[in-house]
Write an enzyme that holds these catalytic residues in place. Structure first.
Site, PDB file in Angstrom:
ATOM      1  N   ASP A  13       0.812  -1.220   0.000  1.00 17.09           N
ATOM      2  CA  ASP A  13       0.000   0.000   0.000  1.00 17.09           C
ATOM      3  C   ASP A  13       0.846   1.271   0.000  1.00 17.09           C
ATOM      4  O   ASP A  13       0.459   2.288   0.578  1.00 17.09           O
ATOM      5  CB  ASP A  13      -0.960   0.020   1.213  1.00 17.09           C
ATOM      6  CG  ASP A  13      -1.758  -1.256   1.311  1.00 17.09           C
ATOM      7  OD1 ASP A  13      -2.244  -1.722   0.266  1.00 17.09           O
ATOM      8  OD2 ASP A  13      -1.891  -1.802   2.422  1.00 17.09           O
ATOM      9  N   LYS A  16       2.113   2.207  -5.165  1.00 14.13           N
ATOM     10  CA  LYS A  16       2.845   1.739  -6.350  1.00 14.13           C
ATOM     11  C   LYS A  16       2.067   1.990  -7.635  1.00 14.13           C
ATOM     12  O   LYS A  16       2.638   2.318  -8.665  1.00 14.13           O
ATOM     13  CB  LYS A  16       3.131   0.224  -6.228  1.00 14.13           C
ATOM     14  CG  LYS A  16       4.046  -0.131  -5.085  1.00 14.13           C
ATOM     15  CD  LYS A  16       4.279  -1.620  -4.995  1.00 14.13           C
ATOM     16  CE  LYS A  16       3.104  -2.401  -4.472  1.00 14.13           C
ATOM     17  NZ  LYS A  16       2.711  -2.141  -3.098  1.00 14.13           N
ATOM     18  N   GLY A  40      -4.360  -4.433  -4.444  1.00  9.45           N
ATOM     19  CA  GLY A  40      -5.347  -3.451  -4.892  1.00  9.45           C
ATOM     20  C   GLY A  40      -4.597  -2.195  -5.283  1.00  9.45           C
ATOM     21  O   GLY A  40      -4.171  -1.443  -4.424  1.00  9.45           O
ATOM     22  N   HIS A  41      -4.370  -2.024  -6.573  1.00 12.35           N
ATOM     23  CA  HIS A  41      -3.592  -0.869  -7.027  1.00 12.35           C
ATOM     24  C   HIS A  41      -4.525   0.245  -7.509  1.00 12.35           C
ATOM     25  O   HIS A  41      -5.231   0.085  -8.490  1.00 12.35           O
ATOM     26  CB  HIS A  41      -2.599  -1.296  -8.126  1.00 12.35           C
ATOM     27  CG  HIS A  41      -1.538  -2.218  -7.596  1.00 12.35           C
ATOM     28  ND1 HIS A  41      -0.708  -2.954  -8.400  1.00 12.35           N
ATOM     29  CD2 HIS A  41      -1.175  -2.514  -6.320  1.00 12.35           C
ATOM     30  CE1 HIS A  41       0.124  -3.655  -7.628  1.00 12.35           C
ATOM     31  NE2 HIS A  41      -0.148  -3.407  -6.379  1.00 12.35           N
ATOM     32  N   GLN A 221       2.102  -5.971  -3.070  1.00 16.23           N
ATOM     33  CA  GLN A 221       2.438  -6.017  -1.640  1.00 16.23           C
ATOM     34  C   GLN A 221       3.786  -5.300  -1.411  1.00 16.23           C
ATOM     35  O   GLN A 221       4.107  -4.412  -2.180  1.00 16.23           O
ATOM     36  CB  GLN A 221       2.469  -7.459  -1.110  1.00 16.23           C
ATOM     37  CG  GLN A 221       1.100  -8.146  -1.047  1.00 16.23           C
ATOM     38  CD  GLN A 221       0.689  -8.790  -2.360  1.00 16.23           C
ATOM     39  OE1 GLN A 221       1.467  -9.448  -3.013  1.00 16.23           O
ATOM     40  NE2 GLN A 221      -0.549  -8.592  -2.756  1.00 16.23           N
TER      41      GLN A 221
END
Ligand code: IMP
Length: 425
Positions: A13, A16, A40-41, A221
């Protein structure tokens, strides 16, 4: 040509997605090499917010080739939903998405078993079946993307795996067994929808490198969640560090040019596990609210804390960062005094290297250096010179401590809220 790797330097988080999105502009291919839809990007384009879980964020740029590498564990249902959402927003998937033949599939029994296992020993996983899928991969029981093309192989693997899983579900966990025929039919349907994307990804990527294309490897991650180098057992089940690129795509370490570590200006962690610099008072809550620190995949509130240079030096060491991008600097605006952890104290010992022992990580006290904050806003600033002096000092302190150049600073969610000191591409 260049190959660039993007890696989270903390517990994920770090932001990225935005840096990948920015660098994609100059790339031809974007490749995911590990993890799955636990990621979750988040990327904001104009007024539209996209959260990508499996498909590389590069898909938001027209014509960029996006590859899901063999190191990823792929949930076909999650992927199909993501494809549908993106297509409904006019994004061209069919021309640009490729999936490695030897990528492993998340099966309904992985999710079912994880649900039960979490009740017995809580890691605080995303419950997407990631750990059990990698377990099957290493135990050589995994179902791979290529198996979707051979129904009899698919069937025999489901039969063999369910024999064990259903035994555990019934006898160990007292839960309902799963239906073999139902899973088989479901996966044959997925095969029909996904077979057009399946390729020899290692061949495609290596040919692209040989022909001089720019390739971006998008990590998911973060370093401290790495299965080998993270805060085990409170980690994810893949190699999140730069080395994961080679095993997760079939690209030689000799062909990696640049490795950019993404560092959030403070630290967050979601799920269980040690977090030495966690802020447990109302300031932690303020940072969570201001930074929107809620999981992009699960919605869970993230734990917030000060920047931890012990953890970051470890990340520099195991990844070999050639540059750093600092994200969410603006969230620290207005804080009077900013702490930075420069060491850990455990009993009577001062530690400068990130400990392997869970016991030490759980019980050490951070040693802080205090830096003056800044009252002015940094939000949306695009030139380094325009940053408040104290924020520049904060950045300089990080750079000097880590001995890696800060190349990019993100000052907001939008694409153009960014300072490029030195472009990695
Ligand atoms: P899993 O990856 O679902 O097995 O979860 C293992 C640990 O990694 C848990 O603490 C999760 O909260 C954490 N985790 C997994 N994916 C992410 C992510 O994308 N960002 C931050 N933490 C994550």
């Amino acid at each position: 040509m260049a190959t660039v790797v993007i890696i989270g330097a903390q517990w994920g988080d770090e932001g990225k997605g935005k840096i990948v999105d920015f660098l994609t502009e100059k790339c031809d291919y974007v490749v995911r090499f590990q993890g799955g839809c636990n990621a979750g990007h988040t990327v904001v384009v104009g007024n539209e917010k996209y959260i990508l879980h499996l498909i590389p964020s590069g898909i938001l740029h027209k014509g960029k080739k996006c590859i899901i590498g063999n190191g990823v564990v792929l949930d076909p249902l999650g992927l199909l939903k993501e494809i549908e959402t993106l297509m409904s927003k006019g994004i061209d998937i069919d021309e640009n998405l490729y999936i490695a033949k030897h990528c492993h599939l998340i099966m309904p029994y992985h999710i079912a078993i994880e649900e039960q296992a979490e009740k017995k020993k809580k890691i605080g996983t995303t419950k997407k079946g990631i750990g059990p899928c990698y377990t099957d991969k290493i135990a050589r029981n995994g179902v791979r993307m290529v198996d979707l093309l051979y129904p009899e192989v698919l069937r025999s693997k489901i039969t063999a795996n369910l024999e064990i899983i259903n035994f555990l579900l019934k006898n160990l966990y007292g839960a309902n067994p799963l239906d073999e025929q139902q899973i088989f039919t479901q996966y044959i349907d997925y095969a029909e929808k996904l077979k057009k994307y399946i390729i020899d990804a290692d061949v495609l990527i290596n040919k692209a490198i040989e022909s001089g294309k720019n390739i971006l490897f998008e990590g998911a991650q973060g370093t401290l969640l790495d299965i080998d180098h993270g805060t085990y057992p409170y980690v994810t089940s893949s190699n999140t560090i730069a080395g994961g690129v080679c095993t997760g795509t079939g690209v030689s370490p000799k062909k990696i040019d640049k490795i950019i570590g993404i560092v959030k200006a403070y630290t967050t962690r979601v799920g269980e596990g040690p977090f030495p610099t966690e802020i447990k008072d109302s300031l932690g809550e303020d940072i969570r609210k201001k930074g929107g620190e809620y999981g992009a995949t699960t919605g869970r509130p993230r734990r917030c804390g000060w920047l931890d240079l012990v953890g970051l030096k470890h990340a520099v060491r195991v990844n070999g960062f050639t540059g750093i991008a600092i994200t969410k600097l603006d969230i620290l605006d207005g804080i009077e005094k900013i702490k930075v952890c420069v060491g850990y104290k455990y009993r009577n010992t001062i530690l400068e290297d990130f400990p392997k022992e869970l016991e030490i990580l759980q019980n050490c006290t951070p040693i802080y250096e205090e830096l003056p904050g800044w009252k002015e806003t940094t939000a949306g600033i695009k030139d380094y010179e325009n940053l408040p002096k104290n924020s520049q000092k904060y950045l300089q302190f990080i750079e000097d401590s880590l001995k890696v150049k800060i190349q990019i600073i993100s000052t907001g969610q939008k694409r153009d809220e960014i300072i490029i000191k030195e472009s990695p591409l």
